[in-house]
Design a protein around this motif. Structure first.
Motif, PDB file in Angstrom:
ATOM      1  N   VAL A 173       0.879  -1.168   0.000  1.00 47.55           N
ATOM      2  CA  VAL A 173       0.000   0.000   0.000  1.00 47.55           C
ATOM      3  C   VAL A 173       0.917   1.218   0.000  1.00 47.55           C
ATOM      4  CG1 VAL A 173      -2.026   1.026   1.097  1.00 47.55           C
ATOM      5  CG2 VAL A 173      -1.442  -1.353   1.577  1.00 47.55           C
ATOM      6  N   ALA A 174       0.572   2.246  -0.786  1.00 49.46           N
ATOM      7  CA  ALA A 174       1.452   3.412  -0.836  1.00 49.46           C
ATOM      8  C   ALA A 174       0.643   4.689  -1.048  1.00 49.46           C
ATOM      9  CB  ALA A 174       2.473   3.252  -1.963  1.00 49.46           C
ATOM     10  N   GLY A 175       1.227   5.807  -0.614  1.00 54.17           N
ATOM     11  CA  GLY A 175       0.569   7.100  -0.810  1.00 54.17           C
ATOM     12  C   GLY A 175       1.338   8.179  -0.081  1.00 54.17           C
ATOM     13  N   GLY A 176       0.749   9.361  -0.051  1.00 56.01           N
ATOM     14  CA  GLY A 176       1.421  10.508   0.542  1.00 56.01           C
ATOM     15  C   GLY A 176       1.086  10.695   2.008  1.00 56.01           C
ATOM     16  N   ASP A 177       1.750  11.687   2.613  1.00 57.29           N
ATOM     17  CA  ASP A 177       1.488  12.000   4.018  1.00 57.29           C
ATOM     18  C   ASP A 177       0.093  12.598   4.182  1.00 57.29           C
ATOM     19  OD1 ASP A 177       3.651  13.660   2.587  1.00 57.29           O
ATOM     20  OD2 ASP A 177       2.596  15.187   3.755  1.00 57.29           O
ATOM     21  N   GLN A 221      -2.728  -6.600  10.106  1.00 57.52           N
ATOM     22  CA  GLN A 221      -2.796  -7.540   8.977  1.00 57.52           C
ATOM     23  C   GLN A 221      -1.435  -7.574   8.295  1.00 57.52           C
ATOM     24  OE1 GLN A 221      -6.415  -5.753   7.277  1.00 57.52           O
ATOM     25  NE2 GLN A 221      -6.860  -7.764   6.403  1.00 57.52           N
ATOM     26  N   ASP A 222      -1.152  -8.653   7.616  1.00 61.76           N
ATOM     27  CA  ASP A 222       0.175  -8.813   6.995  1.00 61.76           C
ATOM     28  C   ASP A 222       0.237  -8.044   5.670  1.00 61.76           C
ATOM     29  OD1 ASP A 222       2.673  -9.640   6.348  1.00 61.76           O
ATOM     30  OD2 ASP A 222       2.083 -11.663   5.749  1.00 61.76           O
ATOM     31  N   MET A 223       0.710  -6.805   5.737  1.00 68.72           N
ATOM     32  CA  MET A 223       0.858  -5.986   4.529  1.00 68.72           C
ATOM     33  C   MET A 223       1.923  -4.925   4.798  1.00 68.72           C
ATOM     34  SD  MET A 223      -2.569  -3.618   4.656  1.00 68.72           S
ATOM     35  CE  MET A 223      -3.730  -4.956   4.707  1.00 68.72           C
ATOM     36  N   THR A 224       2.372  -4.275   3.738  1.00 65.39           N
ATOM     37  CA  THR A 224       3.409  -3.244   3.871  1.00 65.39           C
ATOM     38  C   THR A 224       2.853  -1.911   3.396  1.00 65.39           C
ATOM     39  OG1 THR A 224       5.195  -4.833   3.568  1.00 65.39           O
ATOM     40  CG2 THR A 224       5.698  -2.538   3.043  1.00 65.39           C
ATOM     41  N   TYR A 225       2.942  -0.915   4.257  1.00 58.34           N
ATOM     42  CA  TYR A 225       2.404   0.405   3.920  1.00 58.34           C
ATOM     43  C   TYR A 225       3.538   1.430   3.860  1.00 58.34           C
ATOM     44  CZ  TYR A 225      -0.439   4.656   4.289  1.00 58.34           C
ATOM     45  OH  TYR A 225      -1.016   5.882   4.051  1.00 58.34           O
ATOM     46  N   ILE A 226       3.660   2.077   2.695  1.00 60.81           N
ATOM     47  CA  ILE A 226       4.723   3.061   2.484  1.00 60.81           C
ATOM     48  C   ILE A 226       4.085   4.451   2.403  1.00 60.81           C
ATOM     49  CG2 ILE A 226       6.617   3.781   0.970  1.00 60.81           C
ATOM     50  CD1 ILE A 226       6.216   0.858  -0.325  1.00 60.81           C
ATOM     51  N   ALA A 278      10.497  -5.341   5.308  1.00 61.58           N
ATOM     52  CA  ALA A 278       9.097  -5.000   5.608  1.00 61.58           C
ATOM     53  C   ALA A 278       8.160  -6.040   4.998  1.00 61.58           C
ATOM     54  CB  ALA A 278       8.776  -3.606   5.071  1.00 61.58           C
ATOM     55  N   ILE A 279       8.443  -6.426   3.766  1.00 63.59           N
ATOM     56  CA  ILE A 279       7.571  -7.390   3.080  1.00 63.59           C
ATOM     57  C   ILE A 279       7.713  -8.767   3.739  1.00 63.59           C
ATOM     58  CG2 ILE A 279       7.126  -8.567   0.877  1.00 63.59           C
ATOM     59  CD1 ILE A 279       8.127  -5.914  -0.497  1.00 63.59           C
ATOM     60  N   GLN A 280       8.927  -9.114   4.154  1.00 64.15           N
ATOM     61  CA  GLN A 280       9.141 -10.424   4.795  1.00 64.15           C
ATOM     62  C   GLN A 280       8.496 -10.481   6.181  1.00 64.15           C
ATOM     63  OE1 GLN A 280      13.391 -10.571   4.515  1.00 64.15           O
ATOM     64  NE2 GLN A 280      13.373 -11.810   2.646  1.00 64.15           N
ATOM     65  N   HIS A 281       8.376  -9.337   6.832  1.00 68.48           N
ATOM     66  CA  HIS A 281       7.812  -9.312   8.190  1.00 68.48           C
ATOM     67  C   HIS A 281       6.355  -9.767   8.164  1.00 68.48           C
ATOM     68  CE1 HIS A 281       6.863  -7.917  12.218  1.00 68.48           C
ATOM     69  NE2 HIS A 281       5.805  -7.302  11.704  1.00 68.48           N
ATOM     70  N   LYS A 282       5.988 -10.588   9.127  1.00 67.63           N
ATOM     71  CA  LYS A 282       4.595 -11.035   9.220  1.00 67.63           C
ATOM     72  C   LYS A 282       3.828 -10.069  10.110  1.00 67.63           C
ATOM     73  CE  LYS A 282       4.825 -14.602   6.661  1.00 67.63           C
ATOM     74  NZ  LYS A 282       4.879 -13.887   5.379  1.00 67.63           N
ATOM     75  N   GLY A 283       2.993  -9.255   9.493  1.00 67.61           N
ATOM     76  CA  GLY A 283       2.218  -8.272  10.233  1.00 67.61           C
ATOM     77  C   GLY A 283       2.212  -6.961   9.470  1.00 67.61           C
ATOM     78  N   PHE A 284       1.708  -5.913  10.109  1.00 63.16           N
ATOM     79  CA  PHE A 284       1.599  -4.611   9.441  1.00 63.16           C
ATOM     80  C   PHE A 284       2.943  -3.891   9.511  1.00 63.16           C
ATOM     81  CE2 PHE A 284       0.489  -0.102   9.133  1.00 63.16           C
ATOM     82  CZ  PHE A 284      -0.354  -0.108   8.027  1.00 63.16           C
ATOM     83  N   SER A 285       3.556  -3.698   8.343  1.00 58.19           N
ATOM     84  CA  SER A 285       4.855  -3.039   8.274  1.00 58.19           C
ATOM     85  C   SER A 285       4.647  -1.618   7.772  1.00 58.19           C
ATOM     86  CB  SER A 285       5.768  -3.766   7.289  1.00 58.19           C
ATOM     87  OG  SER A 285       5.931  -5.097   7.680  1.00 58.19           O
ATOM     88  N   PHE A 286       5.122  -0.669   8.554  1.00 58.00           N
ATOM     89  CA  PHE A 286       5.001   0.732   8.155  1.00 58.00           C
ATOM     90  C   PHE A 286       6.377   1.282   7.796  1.00 58.00           C
ATOM     91  CE2 PHE A 286       5.202   5.260   9.541  1.00 58.00           C
ATOM     92  CZ  PHE A 286       4.570   5.762   8.411  1.00 58.00           C
TER      93      PHE A 286
END
Ligand SMILES: Cc1ncc(C[n+]2csc(CCOP(=O)(O)OP(=O)(O)O)c2C)c(N)n1
Ligand code: SF4
Length: 278
Positions: free
Chosen positions: A96-100, A119-124, A193-201
């Motif tokens: 998941v990605a977007g601005g501030d 949830q297991d996803m990566t947010y940038i 971040a992607i390898q981590h299991k859980g919500f990665s910020f």
């Protein structure tokens, strides 16, 4: 016809689409695109097993510049879409990605709940401390005395969010900060971040040379985190408070329980769904 991605080794460029980004020259978002594609190529992830969900803003255009399945959604709603997608298709790698502005103003409520849901996803968040797409208004990460916007000629006078601190208190299980001036470092963070299991910020410091030209000086202020990654939230909070928001690396990582629909309680949705079956 092209073979399935699982059979062939993909290069970073294979994760890019044919569309040429319309970002301004020097925009940090180019480096985020490069870091994402490098990370995916390094992990040898088949394109059809990754989805990139974004909101609205210059940075959120990034979904269209990749060859992944994606959704360029509504302003501030990327995490809501991504949560639904991950619930329905848990086997997908969800980015998941977007601005501030997208993630911390209009999408702020989704952000804090996504952190605690884990949830297991990566947010940038591509943080340029401004609304770039709408021509330079203050965002939740803008310093209170930034007075270059016509809307806030004397500054906002409002203390900014610290995205990493907010993510920590809201319950995110992986928190990192990267810088677009170091795309390889950012790509490495994204792999973890992607390898981590859980919500990665991941907060990606991503300058906007058009509305915040002074951010081109960030390269002189950014430095690597001095301490190792901690799993202790109190230690992480102290570091985030003390580091001035310019240090890069993985700040915090913990193995909080990962949310999976149905893992905690039987919601009864199955029987409701069956009532609607035709
Ligand atoms: C519901 C809604 N409100 C407002 C807008 C206008 N709008 C579009 S992008 C944006 C802010 C973008 O800033 P940010 O998320 O920081 O991304 P950047 O453009 O800086 O990458 C706003 C307010 C919109 N598209 N939809
Ligand atoms: S306005 Fe800023 S954020 Fe938007 S593309 Fe241009 S440099 Fe990037």
């Amino acid at each position: 016809m092209e073979q399935s991605g699982a059979q062939i080794s993909l290069k970073p460029k294979d994760y890019k689409s044919a569309l040429k980004p319309v970002w301004c020259p020097g925009c940090g978002d180019f480096a985020v695109l490069n870091a994402i594609t490098k990370a995916l190529a390094f992990m040898e992830l088949p394109r059809e097993e990754v989805a990139l969900i974004t909101g609205i803003g210059c940075s959120s255009r990034i979904a269209a510049y990749t060859s992944l399945y994606g959704f360029h959604g509504l302003h501030g709603r990327a995490l809501a879409l991504a949560s639904g997608l991950k619930a329905a298709r848990p086997e997908l790698t969800v980015l998941v990605a977007g601005g501030d502005g997208d993630g911390l103003s209009i999408g702020g409520n989704h952000f804090i709940h996504a952190c605690r849901r884990n949830q297991d996803m990566t947010y940038i968040i591509m943080d340029n401390e401004v609304y770039g797409m709408t021509k330079g208004q203050a965002s939740p990460t803008t310093a209170p005395d930034w007075a270059d916007s016509k809307l806030t000629p004397q500054g906002t006078g409002i203390r900014p969010f610290q995205p990493a601190g907010l993510a920590l208190t809201a319950g995110a299980s992986f928190i990192a900060r990267g810088f677009t001036g170091d795309p390889n470092g950012l790509a490495k963070i994204l792999v973890s971040a992607i390898q981590h299991k859980g919500f990665s910020f991941v907060q990606a410091l991503s300058p906007c040379p058009t509305f915040r030209p002074e951010q081109m000086q960030w390269k002189h202020h950014v430095r690597a985190l001095e301490a190792e990654t901690t799993s202790n939230p109190i230690e992480a909070a102290q570091r985030i408070q003390a580091d001035g928001g310019m240090s890069t690396g993985i700040i915090f990582q913990n193995d909080y329980p990962v949310f999976r629909p149905g893992s905690a309680i039987d919601s009864g949705m199955g029987s409701i769904e069956r009532e609607f079956e035709i």
